[in-house]
Scaffold this motif. Structure first.
Motif, PDB file in Angstrom:
ATOM      1  N   GLY A   1       0.730  -1.151   0.150  1.00  0.00           N
ATOM      2  CA  GLY A   1       0.022  -0.015   0.133  1.00  0.00           C
ATOM      3  C   GLY A   1       0.755   1.281  -0.097  1.00  0.00           C
TER       4      GLY A   1
ATOM      5  N   HIS B   1      -0.389  10.409  -8.021  1.00  0.00           N
ATOM      6  CA  HIS B   1      -1.564   9.578  -7.912  1.00  0.00           C
ATOM      7  C   HIS B   1      -2.619  10.163  -8.478  1.00  0.00           C
ATOM      8  CE1 HIS B   1       0.146   6.828  -4.833  1.00  0.00           C
ATOM      9  NE2 HIS B   1       0.853   7.946  -4.213  1.00  0.00           N
TER      10      HIS B   1
ATOM     11  N   TYR C   1       1.514  13.444  -0.304  1.00  0.00           N
ATOM     12  CA  TYR C   1       0.158  12.579   0.083  1.00  0.00           C
ATOM     13  C   TYR C   1       0.527  12.128   1.565  1.00  0.00           C
ATOM     14  CZ  TYR C   1      -1.004  12.710  -4.921  1.00  0.00           C
ATOM     15  OH  TYR C   1      -1.590  13.067  -6.177  1.00  0.00           O
TER      16      TYR C   1
ATOM     17  N   LEU D   1      -6.632  10.262  -8.137  1.00  0.00           N
ATOM     18  CA  LEU D   1      -7.889  10.281  -6.980  1.00  0.00           C
ATOM     19  C   LEU D   1      -8.875  10.538  -7.831  1.00  0.00           C
ATOM     20  CD1 LEU D   1      -5.903  12.228  -4.029  1.00  0.00           C
ATOM     21  CD2 LEU D   1      -5.926   9.684  -4.525  1.00  0.00           C
TER      22      LEU D   1
ATOM     23  N   SER E   1      -4.302   2.875   4.394  1.00  0.00           N
ATOM     24  CA  SER E   1      -5.060   3.415   3.710  1.00  0.00           C
ATOM     25  C   SER E   1      -4.834   3.893   2.370  1.00  0.00           C
ATOM     26  CB  SER E   1      -5.877   4.559   4.150  1.00  0.00           C
ATOM     27  OG  SER E   1      -4.942   5.701   4.389  1.00  0.00           O
ATOM     28  N   ARG E   2      -5.705   4.237   1.368  1.00  0.00           N
ATOM     29  CA  ARG E   2      -5.400   4.516   0.163  1.00  0.00           C
ATOM     30  C   ARG E   2      -4.755   5.930   0.244  1.00  0.00           C
ATOM     31  NH1 ARG E   2      -7.363   2.054  -4.440  1.00  0.00           N
ATOM     32  NH2 ARG E   2      -8.724   0.400  -3.869  1.00  0.00           N
ATOM     33  N   PRO E   3      -3.842   6.370  -0.664  1.00  0.00           N
ATOM     34  CA  PRO E   3      -3.331   7.797  -0.525  1.00  0.00           C
ATOM     35  C   PRO E   3      -4.389   8.985  -0.653  1.00  0.00           C
ATOM     36  CG  PRO E   3      -1.942   6.323  -1.870  1.00  0.00           C
ATOM     37  CD  PRO E   3      -3.145   5.874  -1.678  1.00  0.00           C
TER      38      PRO E   3
ATOM     39  N   THR F   1       3.776   2.822  -1.781  1.00  0.00           N
ATOM     40  CA  THR F   1       4.596   2.683  -3.119  1.00  0.00           C
ATOM     41  C   THR F   1       5.546   3.529  -3.271  1.00  0.00           C
ATOM     42  OG1 THR F   1       3.041   3.921  -4.413  1.00  0.00           O
ATOM     43  CG2 THR F   1       2.578   1.702  -4.333  1.00  0.00           C
TER      44      THR F   1
ATOM     45  N   ALA G   1      -0.999   8.607   4.046  1.00  0.00           N
ATOM     46  CA  ALA G   1      -1.934   7.495   4.348  1.00  0.00           C
ATOM     47  C   ALA G   1      -1.907   7.174   5.644  1.00  0.00           C
ATOM     48  CB  ALA G   1      -1.165   6.327   3.438  1.00  0.00           C
TER      49      ALA G   1
END
Length: 371
Positions: free
Chosen positions: A250, A275, A288, A277, A299-301, A252, A290
């Motif tokens: 998650g 990213h 970003y 979004l 979590s997602r960025p 990266t 997370a």
């Protein structure tokens, strides 16, 4: 000690509301290279770290191979200290270039440090041919250092005890890019242990990504172990027997800081990235974050702010990098928590000349709101 250390599992925070970070004002200059430097080498080339000394002064570092600092009574009154904390050239050939990446202190007098060791220049002088390939001949390891005088001077640990994490101290002939353990996050404490995240990349040995490390005592460099998927058992100190660590899923991008929000019972990781979004027409470069309850599942960025992170693609005159989250009102000596609602995002602005890097780099900060 090892059997006790490896038996622990990552600390899980209690469930709480998901934190949200957003800009709360325009960026401001904290350090200007053109007007405030003591030496040309006083440039920011790492994420910002901070601690409070025993005398109450705050120290903020964002170091280069010549490691320097800002010192003052509080965040808004930091001034450049012209005393060099650690100079790479003070060490013999083969030691490489040294960047202090993380610090930790219990009393503000004795300071432990994690140091990024870049051996690329040594290997090139010894005959490694970069062949114009990005990252070729670059070998990196994480070493340990310490200070006994409130951070005024840092020294590497003795050679037999200084390596914290490595994937080998020689550049493999078949490698196709940079090789080793690179940057680290700051060190954070939670319940039974101390944690940091290190970025790794080693062709044929290690997947590119972030690995989680834990120790029971940051003052003892021999106790750091990487997570193996079940416990902290991976000893990465031996260059002769490189041992890979499973990457954290998650995340990266290279994690630049991790901070704990007691109010939300969440960890917050900050990084640069690109990213796509919801609502974006294309991936957006920027800073970003997370969040996580256990430092392993993220979590997602979410975007803090768009930022020019790829100058040659976008043909800009500056590039932003090394984002880190810091709460000037943190209740901890090492600024590892966000205890208020108004942290800051620290980052570096590198001024370019026709798309190429220069020594002209500044430290800026952006006021944030944490909901």
């Amino acid at each position: 000690m090892l059997s006790v250390l490896t038996a622990f599992v990552p600390v899980t925070a209690r469930a709480g509301a998901e934190p949200h970070l957003a800009p709360a004002g325009a960026p401001e200059v904290l350090y200007s290279w053109q007007t405030q430097r003591c030496e040309d080498e006083f440039i920011p080339d790492s994420p910002a770290r901070a601690f409070r000394r025993a005398d109450g002064e705050m120290v903020l570092i964002a170091t280069h191979r010549t490691n320097w600092s800002l010192v003052g009574p509080d965040f808004h009154n930091l001034r450049v200290s012209c005393r060099v904390m650690m100079r790479s050239t003070d060490y013999p050939f083969g030691t490489g270039r040294l960047w202090i990446q993380a610090t930790y202190t219990f009393d503000g007098t004795k300071i432990a440090a994690l140091v990024s060791q870049d051996l690329s220049a040594d290997f090139k002088r010894a005959g490694c041919d970069p062949r114009g390939e990005p990252g070729r001949c670059w070998v990196n390891q994480i070493l340990s250092a310490s200070s006994d005088d409130m951070g005024a001077h840092f020294s590497l640990a003795p050679p037999d005890r200084r390596t914290v994490a490595t994937l080998g101290d020689a550049y493999p002939p078949t490698a196709k890019g940079r090789y080793g353990v690179f940057t680290t996050s700051n060190i954070v404490h939670r319940d039974d242990g101390y944690y940091m995240i290190a970025a790794t990349q080693a062709w044929g040995v290690q997947e590119t990504g972030n690995c989680l490390f834990r120790t029971s005592d940051p003052m003892d460099p021999g106790l750091w172990r990487a997570w193996d998927g079940e416990r902290f058992s991976i000893d990465m100190r031996s260059p002769s027997t490189p041992t890979p660590c499973p990457r954290i899923k998650g995340l990266t991008s290279e994690v630049r800081s991790i901070t704990y929000s007691p109010r939300h019972d969440r960890w917050i990781a900050v990084f640069a990235g690109r990213h796509l979004l919801p609502g974006d027409e294309k991936p957006v470069p920027g800073f970003y974050y997370a969040t996580s309850t256990d430092l392993l599942n993220w979590s997602r960025p979410a975007r803090i702010t768009a930022a020019p992170t790829k100058p040659r693609e976008e043909r800009l005159d500056q590039v932003w990098g090394y984002p880190s989250l810091l709460d000037p009102q943190s209740k901890t000596r090492n600024f590892e928590t966000v205890d208020g609602e108004a942290p800051v995002l620290l980052f570096t602005i590198a001024h370019l000349d026709n798309g190429r890097g220069t020594m002209n780099r500044d430290i800026w900060y952006m006021p944030l709101k944490l909901d």
